[in-house]
Scaffold this motif. Structure first.
Motif, PDB file in Angstrom:
ATOM      1  N   ALA A   1      -8.563 -17.924  17.621  1.00 24.26           N
ATOM      2  CA  ALA A   1      -8.941 -18.873  18.556  1.00 24.26           C
ATOM      3  C   ALA A   1     -10.396 -19.528  18.284  1.00 24.26           C
ATOM      4  CB  ALA A   1      -8.902 -18.131  19.967  1.00 24.26           C
ATOM      5  N   ASP A   2     -11.304 -18.576  17.730  1.00 24.82           N
ATOM      6  CA  ASP A   2     -12.805 -19.032  17.639  1.00 24.82           C
ATOM      7  C   ASP A   2     -13.037 -19.627  16.121  1.00 24.82           C
ATOM      8  OD1 ASP A   2     -13.646 -17.624  20.079  1.00 24.82           O
ATOM      9  OD2 ASP A   2     -12.720 -15.966  19.114  1.00 24.82           O
ATOM     10  N   ASP A   3     -12.412 -19.185  15.126  1.00 28.17           N
ATOM     11  CA  ASP A   3     -12.824 -19.994  13.744  1.00 28.17           C
ATOM     12  C   ASP A   3     -11.591 -19.773  12.621  1.00 28.17           C
ATOM     13  OD1 ASP A   3     -13.048 -17.447  12.953  1.00 28.17           O
ATOM     14  OD2 ASP A   3     -14.896 -17.322  12.215  1.00 28.17           O
ATOM     15  N   GLY A   4     -10.526 -19.923  13.502  1.00 33.54           N
ATOM     16  CA  GLY A   4      -9.051 -19.823  12.553  1.00 33.54           C
ATOM     17  C   GLY A   4      -8.236 -20.802  12.491  1.00 33.54           C
ATOM     18  N   PHE A   5      -7.074 -20.634  12.529  1.00 30.49           N
ATOM     19  CA  PHE A   5      -5.863 -21.614  12.459  1.00 30.49           C
ATOM     20  C   PHE A   5      -5.833 -22.257  13.779  1.00 30.49           C
ATOM     21  CE2 PHE A   5      -3.572 -17.686  13.688  1.00 30.49           C
ATOM     22  CZ  PHE A   5      -3.288 -17.904  14.822  1.00 30.49           C
TER      23      PHE A   5
ATOM     24  N   ALA B   1     -19.341   1.305  13.773  1.00 28.67           N
ATOM     25  CA  ALA B   1     -18.853  -0.263  14.001  1.00 28.67           C
ATOM     26  C   ALA B   1     -18.360  -0.545  12.506  1.00 28.67           C
ATOM     27  CB  ALA B   1     -19.873  -1.064  14.636  1.00 28.67           C
ATOM     28  N   THR B   2     -17.126  -1.404  12.587  1.00 26.68           N
ATOM     29  CA  THR B   2     -16.935  -1.991  11.481  1.00 26.68           C
ATOM     30  C   THR B   2     -16.239  -3.362  11.706  1.00 26.68           C
ATOM     31  OG1 THR B   2     -15.886  -1.897   9.171  1.00 26.68           O
ATOM     32  CG2 THR B   2     -14.407  -1.222  11.033  1.00 26.68           C
ATOM     33  N   CYS B   3     -16.071  -4.144  10.584  1.00 26.81           N
ATOM     34  CA  CYS B   3     -15.637  -5.566  10.982  1.00 26.81           C
ATOM     35  C   CYS B   3     -14.038  -5.630  10.295  1.00 26.81           C
ATOM     36  CB  CYS B   3     -16.312  -6.599   9.996  1.00 26.81           C
ATOM     37  SG  CYS B   3     -18.143  -6.552  10.605  1.00 26.81           S
ATOM     38  N   LEU B   4     -13.143  -6.414  11.113  1.00 25.65           N
ATOM     39  CA  LEU B   4     -11.807  -6.416  10.841  1.00 25.65           C
ATOM     40  C   LEU B   4     -11.292  -7.992  10.705  1.00 25.65           C
ATOM     41  CD1 LEU B   4     -10.280  -3.934  13.187  1.00 25.65           C
ATOM     42  CD2 LEU B   4     -10.666  -3.641  10.674  1.00 25.65           C
ATOM     43  N   SER B   5     -10.561  -8.231  10.070  1.00 28.56           N
ATOM     44  CA  SER B   5      -9.860  -9.434   9.731  1.00 28.56           C
ATOM     45  C   SER B   5      -9.127  -9.672  10.840  1.00 28.56           C
ATOM     46  CB  SER B   5      -9.220  -9.723   8.627  1.00 28.56           C
ATOM     47  OG  SER B   5      -8.100  -8.933   8.451  1.00 28.56           O
ATOM     48  N   PHE B   6      -8.420 -10.874  11.210  1.00 23.58           N
ATOM     49  CA  PHE B   6      -7.313 -10.807  12.241  1.00 23.58           C
ATOM     50  C   PHE B   6      -6.107 -10.128  11.752  1.00 23.58           C
ATOM     51  CE2 PHE B   6      -3.616 -13.171  14.421  1.00 23.58           C
ATOM     52  CZ  PHE B   6      -4.007 -12.730  15.480  1.00 23.58           C
ATOM     53  N   ALA B   7      -5.778 -10.372  10.580  1.00 23.56           N
ATOM     54  CA  ALA B   7      -4.615  -9.555  10.007  1.00 23.56           C
ATOM     55  C   ALA B   7      -4.520  -7.989  10.130  1.00 23.56           C
ATOM     56  CB  ALA B   7      -4.434  -9.900   8.518  1.00 23.56           C
ATOM     57  N   ASP B   8      -5.976  -7.515  10.207  1.00 23.89           N
ATOM     58  CA  ASP B   8      -6.073  -6.116  10.347  1.00 23.89           C
ATOM     59  C   ASP B   8      -6.076  -5.601  11.883  1.00 23.89           C
ATOM     60  OD1 ASP B   8      -5.769  -4.927   7.823  1.00 23.89           O
ATOM     61  OD2 ASP B   8      -7.857  -4.988   7.313  1.00 23.89           O
TER      62      ASP B   8
ATOM     63  N   ILE C   1      -3.409  -3.614  16.107  1.00 26.82           N
ATOM     64  CA  ILE C   1      -3.826  -2.986  16.951  1.00 26.82           C
ATOM     65  C   ILE C   1      -4.143  -3.751  18.627  1.00 26.82           C
ATOM     66  CG2 ILE C   1      -6.096  -1.746  17.929  1.00 26.82           C
ATOM     67  CD1 ILE C   1      -6.799  -1.725  15.046  1.00 26.82           C
ATOM     68  N   LEU C   2      -4.206  -4.924  18.329  1.00 30.81           N
ATOM     69  CA  LEU C   2      -4.209  -5.699  19.629  1.00 30.81           C
ATOM     70  C   LEU C   2      -2.778  -5.892  20.272  1.00 30.81           C
ATOM     71  CD1 LEU C   2      -6.052  -8.872  18.341  1.00 30.81           C
ATOM     72  CD2 LEU C   2      -6.801  -7.667  20.601  1.00 30.81           C
TER      73      LEU C   2
ATOM     74  N   GLY D   1      -7.022 -14.752  22.906  1.00 30.77           N
ATOM     75  CA  GLY D   1      -7.226 -15.192  21.790  1.00 30.77           C
ATOM     76  C   GLY D   1      -5.911 -16.086  21.225  1.00 30.77           C
ATOM     77  N   ALA D   2      -6.027 -16.435  20.026  1.00 29.98           N
ATOM     78  CA  ALA D   2      -4.919 -17.487  19.538  1.00 29.98           C
ATOM     79  C   ALA D   2      -3.724 -16.644  19.079  1.00 29.98           C
ATOM     80  CB  ALA D   2      -5.335 -18.309  18.695  1.00 29.98           C
ATOM     81  N   GLY D   3      -3.669 -15.264  19.021  1.00 28.68           N
ATOM     82  CA  GLY D   3      -2.493 -14.497  18.361  1.00 28.68           C
ATOM     83  C   GLY D   3      -1.167 -14.713  19.313  1.00 28.68           C
ATOM     84  N   PRO D   4      -0.175 -14.758  18.708  1.00 30.05           N
ATOM     85  CA  PRO D   4       1.206 -15.205  19.154  1.00 30.05           C
ATOM     86  C   PRO D   4       1.699 -13.838  20.107  1.00 30.05           C
ATOM     87  CG  PRO D   4       1.606 -14.820  16.877  1.00 30.05           C
ATOM     88  CD  PRO D   4       0.136 -14.766  17.100  1.00 30.05           C
ATOM     89  N   PHE D   5       0.894 -13.416  21.091  1.00 27.32           N
ATOM     90  CA  PHE D   5       1.461 -12.270  21.671  1.00 27.32           C
ATOM     91  C   PHE D   5       0.499 -12.255  22.933  1.00 27.32           C
ATOM     92  CE2 PHE D   5      -1.497 -11.152  18.433  1.00 27.32           C
ATOM     93  CZ  PHE D   5      -2.622 -10.781  19.043  1.00 27.32           C
ATOM     94  N   THR D   6       0.872 -11.468  23.983  1.00 26.21           N
ATOM     95  CA  THR D   6       0.100 -11.327  25.178  1.00 26.21           C
ATOM     96  C   THR D   6      -1.148 -10.271  24.971  1.00 26.21           C
ATOM     97  OG1 THR D   6       2.152 -11.461  26.365  1.00 26.21           O
ATOM     98  CG2 THR D   6       0.370 -10.692  27.511  1.00 26.21           C
ATOM     99  N   TYR D   7      -2.183 -10.703  25.432  1.00 27.86           N
ATOM    100  CA  TYR D   7      -3.267  -9.869  25.137  1.00 27.86           C
ATOM    101  C   TYR D   7      -3.515  -8.952  26.384  1.00 27.86           C
ATOM    102  CZ  TYR D   7      -5.113 -12.687  21.052  1.00 27.86           C
ATOM    103  OH  TYR D   7      -5.523 -13.044  20.073  1.00 27.86           O
ATOM    104  N   HIS D   8      -3.633  -7.651  25.907  1.00 22.31           N
ATOM    105  CA  HIS D   8      -3.916  -6.484  27.094  1.00 22.31           C
ATOM    106  C   HIS D   8      -5.203  -6.089  27.139  1.00 22.31           C
ATOM    107  CE1 HIS D   8       0.353  -6.978  26.727  1.00 22.31           C
ATOM    108  NE2 HIS D   8       0.498  -6.656  28.072  1.00 22.31           N
ATOM    109  N   PHE D   9      -5.686  -5.332  28.101  1.00 14.30           N
ATOM    110  CA  PHE D   9      -6.978  -4.558  28.109  1.00 14.30           C
ATOM    111  C   PHE D   9      -6.848  -3.235  27.325  1.00 14.30           C
ATOM    112  CE2 PHE D   9      -7.808  -6.774  32.446  1.00 14.30           C
ATOM    113  CZ  PHE D   9      -8.923  -7.300  32.193  1.00 14.30           C
ATOM    114  N   GLY D  10      -5.719  -2.709  27.358  1.00 16.05           N
ATOM    115  CA  GLY D  10      -5.570  -1.218  26.982  1.00 16.05           C
ATOM    116  C   GLY D  10      -6.103  -0.536  28.191  1.00 16.05           C
TER     117      GLY D  10
END
Ligand SMILES: [Zn+2]
Length: 712
Positions: A238-242, A301-308, A312-313, A327-336
């Protein structure tokens, strides 16, 4: 008549510049684009006009010479040269502290030498973390191990390079822990507040934060203070990808496998080598122990790609997040936060003192050689670094080449220009801060302006951020519109995210950061390559050339001014505006006492401008008097910096907000004092008012002196 002849002569020169010039090597594909950067007729016309067309600081005679010089600069700029430089700079991945970065530094030094600049290398030994192992493994609700790699692209050779370090967060402590994951949106202060309000516990959790909006180190700092045990920083499409546009190799946005490496050093407390606060980290310098280093994060801390990050999301349970958190992932975002998603984080770093080089190349001035303009850019890159910082470095080299070629003119530059190639910006402004700490006294005495060029070509919007006292000067150099679109220069307040920040906010040296900016998703990924930049951002290197021309003119104009046109009226407006903003944010504070000295500064600043220009129009200005006016102006600008040994960021107007990282509050020291209570804030307000008053008095007395000379 004289003016008319000059106009004709200039049009002739400009005309020549528009016909094809000989190719001086480089990319054959670029040859036909040689002079896409020649000045527009309108700009050329503006150049020979004497003041008052808006150009300040020049008498008629000097301005005529300057017009000719700038036309020659515009004529000589070469896109193909910029392309050559960028190829040299991006030949291999060259992270801070690496041998590759030193090699490229030596190449940069050789280029400077080939133009007969005085070249020196200042080496510092700084703490450099290199990843040995970084692993992120989810054990529940199902097993998943992050790749931790960015897939290479077949059509882009540089993405296949083996030396590129995997995605990681520099200055993360070592770790081996397992904890539940909670999604924290951008990990801002308000995001953590919303988690709290929603009853989602952060303490003891690993926070999954998307990158963007704030500095990644600020996200870790807030998480640490909230009691989280680790942070995963990922790039959401959503921020800098597809979701923003085509991804590399089809477009400039981030592929799903792309990650954004970066530092999480607490630079908002103090930038630079964490082991040597306040002193240059020269070889053998006394080092703090790890426990003593206040700018090191205490949670991993570490950095992850969206694929990685995606599995987890998708593994998170708990309540559904509000719309702005999606975000722009094709699924529902939850808090956990329901105990469902558990991840193990293992990090091992090799922490070592490594040498980093600052290449310093000086073009000495003539009668005002002791006044120096610094043109800066870092050289280190997380990967091959074509956009960040290669494009800025290529522009800097072209500016150096253009200006060095003018040294044999009848009128070489009066003030000196220093080009600085820093070796470790990406770790947290380490190269520039250590260099500043080594040369502090010298800089206070001689530096008049810093022009930083980090990641200069990242889009098509012409943006300058910097000191308001230099805004009018900068805007007068002109603007340009890539792709022929109507584009005005956007001048904004300084962002404290690159190497100009320490000079400005620690020493009070005015600074400008210049570039064609825009949205892309290649930053700090292995896809930031020469071929990506050329394909998506600057196919014929015309943008590089235009910015190089602009910067060369700007630097030459500052170098040759009869009197530097510092605009204290604009500075006063900036201060008044900040007082309004601070008052709106904190109506409980009485900030009226700050306004009076700011208004006085505005009145004197405006009179100073009129008097200075009148003095210049009279011609034959006394050079000693001009030099004195410059010196008083330089010291006056530095009055906005408080002399405090403990704080690094000590400018009255410019200091980062720890919760955001790059950006600050309108009056940062007032904001910090508010944290200690209203009485403290009121006291800080009085201190600011007093300092603004001293500045206003300085400018008033300078104005009176010039007005006195005019009356004689
Ligand atoms: Zn950069």
């Amino acid at each position: 008549v004289q003016k008319l002849i000059l106009l004709v002569a200039l049009f002739w020169i400009v005309g020549c510049a528009q016909s094809p010039a000989p190719v001086d090597g480089g990319d054959p594909g670029l040859a036909e684009e040689q002079n896409s950067s020649s000045p527009l007729p309108g700009e050329a016309e503006g150049l020979v006009d004497a003041p008052p067309t808006g150009v300040r600081g020049y008498g008629d005679e000097a301005w005529r010479r300057q017009g000719g010089l700038e036309a020659r600069l515009a004529r000589d700029v070469r896109p193909a040269r910029c392309a050559d430089f960028l190829r040299t700079l991006t030949a291999e991945a060259h992270p801070p502290g690496s041998d590759a970065n030193r090699r490229i530094g030596r190449n940069v030094a050789e280029l400077f030498k080939s133009w007969e600049l005085r070249v020196r290398t200042d080496t510092h030994e700084v703490l450099v973390p290199t990843p040995i192992q970084v692993s992120v493994e989810m054990s529940s609700p199902y097993a998943f191990a992050a790749e931790g790699k960015e897939p290479p692209i077949e059509t882009d050779f540089d993405t296949q390079s083996k030396q590129t370090l995997p995605p990681y967060a520099a200055f993360s402590p070592d770790a081996d822990l397992e904890a539940e994951v909670v999604y924290a949106n951008y990990g801002r202060r308000e995001d953590l507040a919303l988690l709290r309000a929603s009853g989602v516990e952060v303490k003891g959790k690993i926070l999954l934060c998307r990158l963007g909006e704030t500095y990644r180190g600020s996200k870790v700092w807030l998480a640490e203070r909230a009691g989280a045990v680790g942070v995963l920083l990922y790039s959401d499409p959503a921020d800098d990808g597809f979701a923003r546009g085509e991804v590399h190799p089809r477009g400039p946005f981030r592929p799903e496998g792309g990650a954004s490496r970066g530092t999480i050093l607490y630079t908002f407390l103090r930038p630079g080598d964490p082991g040597t606060p306040g002193r240059a980290s020269l070889e053998g310098a006394e080092q703090l122990t790890f426990d003593e280093m206040e700018t090191l994060p205490r949670i991993p801390a570490t950095c992850l790609s969206f694929a990685d990050a995606r599995p987890i999301l998708e593994g998170l349970g708990g309540a559904v997040v509000p719309e702005t958190w999606r975000g722009a992932g094709p699924f529902t975002y939850h808090f956990g936060g329901d105990g469902a998603c558990v991840t193990r984080l293992e990090i091992a770093m090799d922490y070592r003192l490594r040498p980093i080089d600052t290449i310093v190349a000086t073009l000495p001035g003539t009668d005002l050689a002791d006044q120096e303009i610094l043109v800066t850019c870092h050289r280190d890159a997380w990967t091959h670094g074509a956009i960040d910082p290669g494009s800025g470095h290529a522009v800097m080299l072209e500016v150096a080449r253009l200006l060095a070629a003018r040294r044999d003119d009848e009128d070489p530059l009066r003030r000196s220009v220093r080009f600085l190639s820093f070796g470790a910006e990406e770790l947290g402004l380490v190269g520039s801060t250590e260099w500043l700490e080594q040369h502090r006294a010298d800089l206070r005495e001689h530096a008049i302006l810093v022009v930083d060029l980090d990641a200069t070509i990242s889009g098509s919007s012409f943006e300058v951020d910097g000191s308001s006292s230099w805004r009018q000067f900068t805007e007068n150099v002109g603007t340009f519109a890539p792709e022929g679109r109507e584009a005005r220069m956007r001048f904004g307040p300084p962002r404290l995210d690159a190497d100009h920040a320490p000079f400005l906010a620690h020493l009070g040296i005015p600074a400008l950061s210049i570039g064609l900016r825009g949205d892309h998703g290649l930053a700090h990924s292995r896809y930031d390559t020469f071929s990506a930049l050329r394909k998506h951002l600057d196919p014929n290197f015309g943008r590089h050339a235009r910015v190089a021309e602009f910067v060369a003119r700007l630097v030459a104009r500052a170098a040759n001014a009869d009197i530097l046109p510092r605009d204290f009226g604009a500075l006063a407006d900036d201060i008044l505006n900040r007082i309004d903003l601070a008052e709106a944010a904190h109506p409980e504070l009485d900030l009226a006492p700050l306004r009076d000295p700011a208004r006085e500064l505005k009145a004197s600043g405006q009179r100073l401008e009129v008097a200075r220009e009148e003095l210049l129009q009279r011609g034959s200005i006394d050079r000693d008097f001009a030099r004195e006016i410059d010196a008083i102006g330089r010291r006056a600008e530095a009055l906005l910096v408080f002399d405090e040994a403990k704080r690094f960021w000590r400018h009255a107007l410019h200091a980062p907000d720890p919760a955001r990282g790059y950006l600050g509050f309108p009056l940062p020291s007032l904001e910090a004092a508010l944290g200690r209570g209203r009485t403290e804030a009121q006291r800080e307000g009085a201190r600011l008012a007093q300092r603004f008053g001293v500045l206003a008095a300085e400018i008033e007395s300078l104005t009176l002196r010039i007005e006195g000379v005019l009356k004689k």
